[in-house]
Design a protein around this motif. Structure first.
Motif, mmCIF file in Angstrom:
data_model
loop_
_atom_site.group_PDB
_atom_site.id
_atom_site.type_symbol
_atom_site.label_atom_id
_atom_site.label_comp_id
_atom_site.label_asym_id
_atom_site.label_seq_id
_atom_site.Cartn_x
_atom_site.Cartn_y
_atom_site.Cartn_z
ATOM 1 N N HIS A 10 1.435 19.211 -25.081
ATOM 2 C CA HIS A 10 0.599 18.254 -24.372
ATOM 3 C C HIS A 10 1.348 16.934 -24.221
ATOM 4 N N ARG B 29 -14.673 13.341 -23.356
ATOM 5 C CA ARG B 29 -15.424 13.826 -24.519
ATOM 6 C C ARG B 29 -14.845 13.299 -25.829
ATOM 7 N N THR C 223 -8.459 9.937 -26.443
ATOM 8 C CA THR C 223 -7.059 10.351 -26.379
ATOM 9 C C THR C 223 -6.228 9.195 -25.808
ATOM 10 N N ALA D 92 -10.856 21.404 -29.755
ATOM 11 C CA ALA D 92 -11.124 21.459 -28.318
ATOM 12 C C ALA D 92 -9.846 21.442 -27.484
ATOM 13 N N HIS D 93 -8.844 20.695 -27.935
ATOM 14 C CA HIS D 93 -7.591 20.569 -27.182
ATOM 15 C C HIS D 93 -6.482 21.460 -27.730
ATOM 16 N N ALA E 149 -11.931 17.299 -31.891
ATOM 17 C CA ALA E 149 -11.061 17.068 -30.741
ATOM 18 C C ALA E 149 -9.827 17.965 -30.815
ATOM 19 N N ALA F 230 -17.717 16.859 -16.891
ATOM 20 C CA ALA F 230 -16.829 17.978 -17.203
ATOM 21 C C ALA F 230 -15.401 17.520 -17.513
ATOM 22 N N GLU F 231 -15.126 16.235 -17.345
ATOM 23 C CA GLU F 231 -13.771 15.711 -17.580
ATOM 24 C C GLU F 231 -13.420 15.818 -19.055
ATOM 25 N N PRO F 232 -12.394 16.601 -19.408
ATOM 26 C CA PRO F 232 -12.077 16.824 -20.826
ATOM 27 C C PRO F 232 -11.595 15.580 -21.573
ATOM 28 N N PHE F 233 -11.117 14.572 -20.869
ATOM 29 C CA PHE F 233 -10.615 13.386 -21.559
ATOM 30 C C PHE F 233 -11.692 12.320 -21.770
#
Length: 135
Positions: free
Chosen positions: A8, A109, A112, A39-40, A36, A104-107
């Motif tokens: 990442h 939630r 980061t 999830a990532h 987190a 729905a944006e993963p960043f």
């Protein structure tokens, strides 16, 4: 053979307060970071995180400090420690983003180092004449 390096281009982060050698709400911060990491798909070692925080707490046994715990996808923690800012005594000014965010944006939630969404919202408000400064 493929590289074993990071997968990442961002890190997970938690900002905490260290007060007189104790991280305030440490368990809650680490639980959020562990969620987190899951999830990532970041490597997570609870003992390693606890040990890293214990090390910075031992180095700063008195006073109030701001800790920024960063986690690479490899599970490597990095800790930044700076003096906790004094309260200004002035009321806070708050500006809301003009556009709704995508749930729905993963960043959004988890916190980061991917800050483009926040930077774009801040820039849009500045262009509208709203005074906005990063914290």
């Amino acid at each position: 053979m493929p590289s074993a390096g990071p997968r990442h281009d961002f890190s997970l982060l938690e900002t905490m307060r260290l007060e007189d050698g104790r991280v305030v709400r440490q368990e809650e911060h680490l639980a959020r970071m562990a969620a987190a990491a899951r999830a990532h798909e970041f490597a997570w070692d609870q003992g390693r995180m606890t040990g890293a925080l214990a090390g910075v707490a031992a180095a700063q046994p008195t006073g109030r400090w701001r800790i920024r715990l960063l986690l690479a996808d490899t599970g490597e923690p990095t800790i930044e420690c700076s003096a906790f800012p004094e309260a200004s005594g002035r009321p806070w000014r708050v500006a809301l983003a003009a556009d709704p965010v995508d749930a729905a944006e993963p960043f959004l939630r988890f916190k980061t180092t991917q800050r483009q969404i926040y930077d774009a919202a801040r820039l849009a408000r500045r262009l509208e004449g709203v005074r906005v400064r990063p914290i």
